[in-house]
Design a protein around this motif. Sequence first.
Motif, PDB file in Angstrom:
ATOM      1  N   SER A  62      65.813 -64.062   9.995  1.00  0.00           N
ATOM      2  CA  SER A  62      66.095 -65.365  10.250  1.00  0.00           C
ATOM      3  C   SER A  62      67.635 -65.738  10.503  1.00  0.00           C
ATOM      4  CB  SER A  62      65.761 -65.943   8.759  1.00  0.00           C
ATOM      5  OG  SER A  62      66.617 -65.531   7.715  1.00  0.00           O
ATOM      6  N   ILE A  63      68.346 -64.636  10.764  1.00  0.00           N
ATOM      7  CA  ILE A  63      69.641 -64.989  11.392  1.00  0.00           C
ATOM      8  C   ILE A  63      69.873 -64.677  12.711  1.00  0.00           C
ATOM      9  CG2 ILE A  63      72.172 -64.236  11.161  1.00  0.00           C
ATOM     10  CD1 ILE A  63      71.292 -63.012   8.363  1.00  0.00           C
ATOM     11  N   GLU A  64      70.401 -65.723  13.411  1.00  0.00           N
ATOM     12  CA  GLU A  64      70.357 -65.758  14.996  1.00  0.00           C
ATOM     13  C   GLU A  64      71.106 -64.586  15.521  1.00  0.00           C
ATOM     14  OE1 GLU A  64      70.720 -68.620  18.859  1.00  0.00           O
ATOM     15  OE2 GLU A  64      71.278 -69.460  16.722  1.00  0.00           O
ATOM     16  N   ASP A  65      72.219 -64.378  15.189  1.00  0.00           N
ATOM     17  CA  ASP A  65      73.175 -63.376  15.727  1.00  0.00           C
ATOM     18  C   ASP A  65      73.143 -61.969  15.232  1.00  0.00           C
ATOM     19  OD1 ASP A  65      74.335 -64.275  13.437  1.00  0.00           O
ATOM     20  OD2 ASP A  65      76.323 -64.354  14.299  1.00  0.00           O
ATOM     21  N   VAL A  66      72.185 -61.576  14.294  1.00  0.00           N
ATOM     22  CA  VAL A  66      72.053 -60.396  13.691  1.00  0.00           C
ATOM     23  C   VAL A  66      70.716 -59.747  14.080  1.00  0.00           C
ATOM     24  CG1 VAL A  66      72.277 -59.154  11.622  1.00  0.00           C
ATOM     25  CG2 VAL A  66      73.853 -60.841  11.835  1.00  0.00           C
ATOM     26  N   SER A  67      70.690 -58.441  14.520  1.00  0.00           N
ATOM     27  CA  SER A  67      69.503 -57.919  14.811  1.00  0.00           C
ATOM     28  C   SER A  67      69.605 -56.577  13.834  1.00  0.00           C
ATOM     29  CB  SER A  67      69.332 -57.414  16.173  1.00  0.00           C
ATOM     30  OG  SER A  67      70.290 -56.642  16.679  1.00  0.00           O
ATOM     31  N   ALA A  68      68.382 -56.220  13.445  1.00  0.00           N
ATOM     32  CA  ALA A  68      68.406 -54.958  12.559  1.00  0.00           C
ATOM     33  C   ALA A  68      67.542 -53.892  13.344  1.00  0.00           C
ATOM     34  CB  ALA A  68      67.552 -55.121  11.271  1.00  0.00           C
ATOM     35  N   ASP A  69      67.887 -52.644  13.110  1.00  0.00           N
ATOM     36  CA  ASP A  69      67.364 -51.485  13.719  1.00  0.00           C
ATOM     37  C   ASP A  69      67.238 -50.503  12.649  1.00  0.00           C
ATOM     38  OD1 ASP A  69      66.443 -49.924  15.557  1.00  0.00           O
ATOM     39  OD2 ASP A  69      68.026 -49.541  16.690  1.00  0.00           O
ATOM     40  N   LEU A  70      66.350 -49.246  12.814  1.00  0.00           N
ATOM     41  CA  LEU A  70      66.076 -48.584  11.707  1.00  0.00           C
ATOM     42  C   LEU A  70      65.659 -47.183  12.469  1.00  0.00           C
ATOM     43  CD1 LEU A  70      64.919 -47.852   8.875  1.00  0.00           C
ATOM     44  CD2 LEU A  70      62.439 -48.738   9.800  1.00  0.00           C
ATOM     45  N   VAL A  71      66.149 -46.228  11.806  1.00  0.00           N
ATOM     46  CA  VAL A  71      66.030 -44.918  12.042  1.00  0.00           C
ATOM     47  C   VAL A  71      65.786 -43.811  10.964  1.00  0.00           C
ATOM     48  CG1 VAL A  71      68.563 -44.269  11.675  1.00  0.00           C
ATOM     49  CG2 VAL A  71      67.203 -42.814  13.125  1.00  0.00           C
ATOM     50  N   HIS A  72      65.000 -43.075  10.855  1.00  0.00           N
ATOM     51  CA  HIS A  72      64.406 -42.342   9.752  1.00  0.00           C
ATOM     52  C   HIS A  72      64.942 -40.717   9.902  1.00  0.00           C
ATOM     53  CE1 HIS A  72      61.519 -45.463   8.615  1.00  0.00           C
ATOM     54  NE2 HIS A  72      61.011 -45.400  10.128  1.00  0.00           N
ATOM     55  N   ILE A  73      65.800 -40.211   8.913  1.00  0.00           N
ATOM     56  CA  ILE A  73      66.119 -39.098   9.008  1.00  0.00           C
ATOM     57  C   ILE A  73      65.058 -37.860   8.924  1.00  0.00           C
ATOM     58  CG2 ILE A  73      67.887 -37.157   7.821  1.00  0.00           C
ATOM     59  CD1 ILE A  73      69.858 -39.597   7.346  1.00  0.00           C
ATOM     60  N   ASN A  74      64.118 -38.228   7.976  1.00  0.00           N
ATOM     61  CA  ASN A  74      63.020 -37.316   7.794  1.00  0.00           C
ATOM     62  C   ASN A  74      63.533 -36.046   6.961  1.00  0.00           C
ATOM     63  OD1 ASN A  74      60.619 -38.678   8.969  1.00  0.00           O
ATOM     64  ND2 ASN A  74      61.357 -37.916  11.030  1.00  0.00           N
ATOM     65  N   GLY A  75      64.300 -36.117   5.825  1.00  0.00           N
ATOM     66  CA  GLY A  75      65.054 -35.506   4.982  1.00  0.00           C
ATOM     67  C   GLY A  75      64.105 -34.221   4.727  1.00  0.00           C
ATOM     68  N   THR A  76      62.903 -34.369   4.965  1.00  0.00           N
ATOM     69  CA  THR A  76      61.981 -33.107   4.211  1.00  0.00           C
ATOM     70  C   THR A  76      62.045 -32.144   5.172  1.00  0.00           C
ATOM     71  OG1 THR A  76      60.328 -34.776   3.478  1.00  0.00           O
ATOM     72  CG2 THR A  76      59.384 -32.687   3.718  1.00  0.00           C
ATOM     73  N   PHE A  77      62.421 -32.262   6.572  1.00  0.00           N
ATOM     74  CA  PHE A  77      62.672 -31.269   7.704  1.00  0.00           C
ATOM     75  C   PHE A  77      63.968 -30.517   7.489  1.00  0.00           C
ATOM     76  CE2 PHE A  77      59.281 -33.727  10.271  1.00  0.00           C
ATOM     77  CZ  PHE A  77      58.420 -32.970   9.913  1.00  0.00           C
ATOM     78  N   ILE A  78      64.756 -31.289   6.893  1.00  0.00           N
ATOM     79  CA  ILE A  78      66.278 -30.510   7.007  1.00  0.00           C
ATOM     80  C   ILE A  78      66.437 -29.309   5.809  1.00  0.00           C
ATOM     81  CG2 ILE A  78      68.851 -31.285   6.962  1.00  0.00           C
ATOM     82  CD1 ILE A  78      67.819 -33.886   7.760  1.00  0.00           C
ATOM     83  N   ARG A  79      66.514 -28.350   6.392  1.00  0.00           N
ATOM     84  CA  ARG A  79      66.552 -27.134   5.458  1.00  0.00           C
ATOM     85  C   ARG A  79      67.885 -26.293   5.704  1.00  0.00           C
ATOM     86  NH1 ARG A  79      61.735 -25.574   3.044  1.00  0.00           N
ATOM     87  NH2 ARG A  79      59.796 -26.847   3.246  1.00  0.00           N
ATOM     88  N   ASN A  80      68.363 -26.660   6.600  1.00  0.00           N
ATOM     89  CA  ASN A  80      69.706 -25.826   7.019  1.00  0.00           C
ATOM     90  C   ASN A  80      70.678 -26.448   7.867  1.00  0.00           C
ATOM     91  OD1 ASN A  80      68.751 -25.544   9.829  1.00  0.00           O
ATOM     92  ND2 ASN A  80      67.422 -23.919   9.074  1.00  0.00           N
ATOM     93  N   ASP A  81      71.539 -26.041   8.142  1.00  0.00           N
ATOM     94  CA  ASP A  81      73.082 -26.563   8.871  1.00  0.00           C
ATOM     95  C   ASP A  81      72.331 -27.032  10.319  1.00  0.00           C
ATOM     96  OD1 ASP A  81      74.801 -26.817   6.799  1.00  0.00           O
ATOM     97  OD2 ASP A  81      75.539 -24.655   7.293  1.00  0.00           O
ATOM     98  N   SER A  82      71.601 -25.925  10.853  1.00  0.00           N
ATOM     99  CA  SER A  82      71.185 -26.091  12.367  1.00  0.00           C
ATOM    100  C   SER A  82      70.490 -27.453  12.451  1.00  0.00           C
ATOM    101  CB  SER A  82      70.586 -24.968  12.784  1.00  0.00           C
ATOM    102  OG  SER A  82      69.869 -25.422  13.957  1.00  0.00           O
ATOM    103  N   LEU A  83      69.483 -27.531  11.515  1.00  0.00           N
ATOM    104  CA  LEU A  83      68.542 -28.742  11.625  1.00  0.00           C
ATOM    105  C   LEU A  83      69.323 -30.223  11.113  1.00  0.00           C
ATOM    106  CD1 LEU A  83      65.431 -27.517   9.948  1.00  0.00           C
ATOM    107  CD2 LEU A  83      65.649 -27.961  12.195  1.00  0.00           C
ATOM    108  N   TYR A  84      70.380 -30.030  10.383  1.00  0.00           N
ATOM    109  CA  TYR A  84      71.176 -31.144  10.079  1.00  0.00           C
ATOM    110  C   TYR A  84      71.986 -31.704  11.128  1.00  0.00           C
ATOM    111  CZ  TYR A  84      74.588 -33.907   7.488  1.00  0.00           C
ATOM    112  OH  TYR A  84      75.396 -35.018   7.268  1.00  0.00           O
ATOM    113  N   ASN A  85      72.644 -30.620  11.925  1.00  0.00           N
ATOM    114  CA  ASN A  85      73.474 -30.710  12.931  1.00  0.00           C
ATOM    115  C   ASN A  85      72.704 -31.696  14.108  1.00  0.00           C
ATOM    116  OD1 ASN A  85      75.724 -29.913  11.741  1.00  0.00           O
ATOM    117  ND2 ASN A  85      75.602 -27.847  12.636  1.00  0.00           N
ATOM    118  N   GLN A  86      71.238 -30.893  14.359  1.00  0.00           N
ATOM    119  CA  GLN A  86      70.485 -31.611  15.347  1.00  0.00           C
ATOM    120  C   GLN A  86      70.209 -33.316  14.740  1.00  0.00           C
ATOM    121  OE1 GLN A  86      66.864 -29.303  15.746  1.00  0.00           O
ATOM    122  NE2 GLN A  86      65.932 -30.867  17.177  1.00  0.00           N
ATOM    123  N   MET A  87      69.968 -33.528  13.679  1.00  0.00           N
ATOM    124  CA  MET A  87      69.615 -34.707  13.183  1.00  0.00           C
ATOM    125  C   MET A  87      70.810 -35.551  13.418  1.00  0.00           C
ATOM    126  SD  MET A  87      70.691 -36.750  10.346  1.00  0.00           S
ATOM    127  CE  MET A  87      71.214 -35.673   9.191  1.00  0.00           C
TER     128      MET A  87
END
Length: 672
Positions: A62-87
């Motif tokens: 309902s606010i004219e000059d504000v737009s909302a965006d959404l991103v999902h991290i899918n934390g279930t997949f993040i098991r190590n630093d490599s996957l974290y860095n990729q995210m």
Amino acid sequence: MRLFLSWKHIISLCFVLLHLSLSIAHATVVPKQHRLLIINSYNEGAPWSQTLITPIMLQTSSIEDVSADLVHINGTFIRNDSLYNQMEEGIFQRYEKNKPDYLVLIGSIAFTLRDRIQKEWGDIPMILIANEDTYAPREYYFTGRSINMADNKVAPLNDIREQYNFTFIETPDMYKETIDMMIRMLPQMKRIIFAADELYQNQRLDRLIHSYIASEYPNIEYERLVGKEENSKQLQEYLLTDDPTTSILFSTWFYERKNLFGSPTLISGDFQLVASSPQPVFALRGAYINKAGFIGGYFYDQAELEKSLTDIIGQMLQGKKLRDIPFVYSKKSYPLVNYAQLKLDGLDADLCPSNTIFLNKPLTFWQKYRWWIISGTILLLSLVVIALIIYLFQRKKIALFSAHNTLVCNMPISYTQAKVAFDEKGEAIDIKYQAGNSLFNNLFTANEENDMNKNSLSQIDCLPRFIKMVFKEKQAITFTHYFKPTHTFYEFIICQSSEKHTIDIFGVDITARNEAENALREINKKLEMTLSVARIIPWRWNLKSNMITCESEQILAHMNFTKEKGSTPQAHIIKASEYFQKMHPEDVERMQQIHKNLVSGKLQHAKEEFRIITEVEGRKFTDWLETNAVVDQYDEQGNPISLVGSLLLITERKRQEKALVTAREKLWNPSG
């Protein structure tokens, strides 16, 4: 000259085009769009995160000059630093050219990006929504991390409050209250199975729940079932086994499985078997309660959370520094139970906590029909009140009618009612007398009878004519009639009744009054004759109007006094001023002084003689009058308001006195 004019026109045209281009450019300027980015630590299928995302989307839409965006991290997949860095790289590459102005972080794992956020996007405002107000290194939030990771790596968020422009909203896990609720509602329970995946908060909850049960309910066994592919069959076995001594406490149940192409896939459908479970299944996430199979749990107030969230977003969009906004903690919570599932599981609703909120509970008869009942009750009470008012009114009306009837029957006036029939010409041809009061029935008969002690209305010959006048002129008629057989006079009043062609007849015996009036007339006649012979004139002087009323007109007739308004054949009204004008000049001053003395109270009675001069056809006649006067009435202040007295015509006596004096003088003086 032509060349000069052409250049002038060219310059003018250039200015016009420049003005038009600036106007078009100004008209096409659009306000700057501000971006609000929601970073969800969970996957897009997690229902509890959707309960937070939806109100944000609705608010910003309902606010004219504000737009909302959404991103999902899918934390279930993040098991190590490599996957974290990729995210991490994926997020910042996606918004490299469209940097957000505001952030909403759902889950603590999203808050681990705070340093990169500050480096790439600056000190932008952030709202953190999480289960607890702590932070830890990113490996603490990895899925499937070592279960023995020390909690001493966790620190309060307040420690870094000044470093980042953020505030915090709590969404607590009410595990203690939910376990207490399970113990209360399932008295046969001997074992609790905590079914949850490998997300970091479930590993933390595993330790907390185990510790709480061991300290508060040592007789209850505890088992942890981890959300993995190899445990899906065991979950099915627990869910489909009808064992009243075992109950399941469900958290999140997501795990990773590789598809046919070797890519990881998130599995979330195992929990749907809960709908087929014959035993009660409780949940730590409120979003599960509306799904089939889950009976309930203890949760924070979602409405309170949404209000706090929308208020803080509003302040953030207005430019307020979020580091200045206090952390928001849950204040309201309540047990929530799916009533339909409660009945399917055969549990007693009385075992639920007193403040339980029931979902899908059938409306009670009162809840379902309360407005009908209230409306019906109001209508019924209104009808009773109206009936009571009508009853009291009718009772009063009957009492008044009875009193009226008694009054009519017992009043000292004869009364009857008659129905009149008219012919084509409007003449009364038939009179049927109806009810009459007791006095009428005792004194009158409707028709001619032989009873000599009663009067008959049929003896009144002019009655039909009077009745016709009543209906024609629409007013009452009064007349007097003499009944010869009984030697009585009656005064009748005939008026039209409320019913059609009906009249009311009232009669009053005026025989005594008539006799008294006749006697009075005889007395007045004799008195008038006596006064006339004696030449005595009674009078009354009204001091306010200065009018004198003389009650023997014929005696004053020859004096030609003007008759003022109100005069009658028996009374002559004259003005006091005319009275003094006709007085002999030698007597005026003396009589006026006597009048003043009476009015002022100096005299109570006066007897004087004076002369009245009357001019007839140029000739003047003098009459001698003797007057007696006294004060008659006084006002409230004691001032006289009227005088009464008499006038005696003594002209003849004065003439005789004068003749006697003359004769005496001649006798004593013969030569004269």
